[in-house]
Write an enzyme that holds these catalytic residues in place. Structure first.
Site, PDB file in Angstrom:
ATOM      1  N   VAL A   9     -55.412  -8.112 -19.549  1.00 30.58           N
ATOM      2  CA  VAL A   9     -56.134  -8.237 -18.553  1.00 30.58           C
ATOM      3  C   VAL A   9     -56.091  -9.453 -17.808  1.00 30.58           C
ATOM      4  CG1 VAL A   9     -58.604  -7.963 -17.558  1.00 30.58           C
ATOM      5  CG2 VAL A   9     -57.873  -6.259 -19.579  1.00 30.58           C
ATOM      6  N   PHE A  10     -55.721  -9.523 -16.360  1.00 31.84           N
ATOM      7  CA  PHE A  10     -55.729 -10.594 -15.413  1.00 31.84           C
ATOM      8  C   PHE A  10     -56.939 -10.916 -14.795  1.00 31.84           C
ATOM      9  CE2 PHE A  10     -54.593 -12.887 -11.753  1.00 31.84           C
ATOM     10  CZ  PHE A  10     -54.298 -14.180 -12.395  1.00 31.84           C
ATOM     11  N   GLY A  11     -57.904 -11.790 -15.081  1.00 27.66           N
ATOM     12  CA  GLY A  11     -58.794 -12.086 -14.144  1.00 27.66           C
ATOM     13  C   GLY A  11     -58.779 -13.361 -13.378  1.00 27.66           C
ATOM     14  N   TYR A  12     -59.438 -13.414 -12.153  1.00 33.42           N
ATOM     15  CA  TYR A  12     -59.401 -14.381 -11.243  1.00 33.42           C
ATOM     16  C   TYR A  12     -60.473 -14.878 -10.554  1.00 33.42           C
ATOM     17  CZ  TYR A  12     -59.670 -10.311  -8.439  1.00 33.42           C
ATOM     18  OH  TYR A  12     -60.022  -8.886  -7.906  1.00 33.42           O
ATOM     19  N   GLY A  13     -61.490 -13.976 -10.901  1.00 30.97           N
ATOM     20  CA  GLY A  13     -62.983 -14.648 -10.063  1.00 30.97           C
ATOM     21  C   GLY A  13     -63.924 -14.699 -11.469  1.00 30.97           C
ATOM     22  N   SER A  14     -65.055 -13.888 -11.254  1.00 28.81           N
ATOM     23  CA  SER A  14     -65.838 -13.880 -12.504  1.00 28.81           C
ATOM     24  C   SER A  14     -65.356 -13.338 -13.878  1.00 28.81           C
ATOM     25  CB  SER A  14     -67.113 -12.879 -12.147  1.00 28.81           C
ATOM     26  OG  SER A  14     -66.913 -11.705 -12.058  1.00 28.81           O
ATOM     27  N   GLU A  87     -65.580  -3.113 -11.860  1.00 30.18           N
ATOM     28  CA  GLU A  87     -64.943  -3.567 -10.734  1.00 30.18           C
ATOM     29  C   GLU A  87     -64.719  -2.492  -9.696  1.00 30.18           C
ATOM     30  OE1 GLU A  87     -63.489  -6.568 -10.409  1.00 30.18           O
ATOM     31  OE2 GLU A  87     -64.613  -7.194 -12.228  1.00 30.18           O
TER      32      GLU A  87
END
Length: 175
Positions: A9-14, A87
């Site tokens: 999983v790629f996260g960029y914010g919270s 999301e």
């Protein structure tokens, strides 16, 4: 992705500082072709329909360094259900499988969420002073919008990165 195989999983914010799910490994990673942008008008997590806040979206162009999480295959169904509930609340994001480059080498496919530019909540490019004004007054189900922005900047700096536009927004928030 799925089955018994581990997945990413790629996260960029919270998701960078608050993934909310169990994982086996956490590594910084770069996604090409998209950049992190405070371009989504949040009606739920960091604002309301009457007073929307701003949250990050992956928008076209550039690249984005974020956090990659390797999740056990046995947890696929539960983690995907959690991510979709988190999301896809208003469907301003589209779920995508993307190729990311892990820090230290290697590429993997990961699930991430890209902003839908055709969605009414898409805010596009916003001036830093205007963004700060919006963020200062917004509060949603997940807390104050200011907290979201300052936490994001703290984590971006912890990755050794700079985001001059977001730093300008944060400077306006301190005034």
């Amino acid at each position: 992705m799925g089955g018994n195989d581990d997945f990413w999983v790629f996260g960029y914010g919270s998701l960078v500082w608050n993934p909310g799910f169990d994982y086996l490994e956490r590594r910084s990673a770069r996604l090409a072709g998209f950049h992190r942008s405070l371009c989504v008008r949040s009606h739920v997590h960091r604002g309301t329909p009457e007073r929307p806040g701003l949250v990050f979206g992956l928008d076209r162009g550039g690249s984005c360094v974020g956090m990659a999480y390797r999740v056990a295959g046995r947890d696929h169904e539960a983690v995907m259900a959690y991510l979709r509930a988190r999301e896809l609340v208003t469907h301003v994001y589209r779920e995508r499988a993307v190729s990311i480059r892990l820090t230290g080498g290697g590429s993997v496919h990961a699930v991430t969420y890209v902003v839908d530019r055709g969605h009414p909540q898409y805010g596009g490019k916003i001036a830093a002073e205007d963004a700060a004004r919006i963020v200062m007054t917004a509060h949603g189900r997940s807390g104050p919008n200011v907290e979201y922005v300052t936490n994001a900047l703290t984590e971006i700096h912890a990755l050794g990165l700079r985001d001059p536009w977001l730093e300008t927004v944060a400077a306006h928030l301190k005034r």
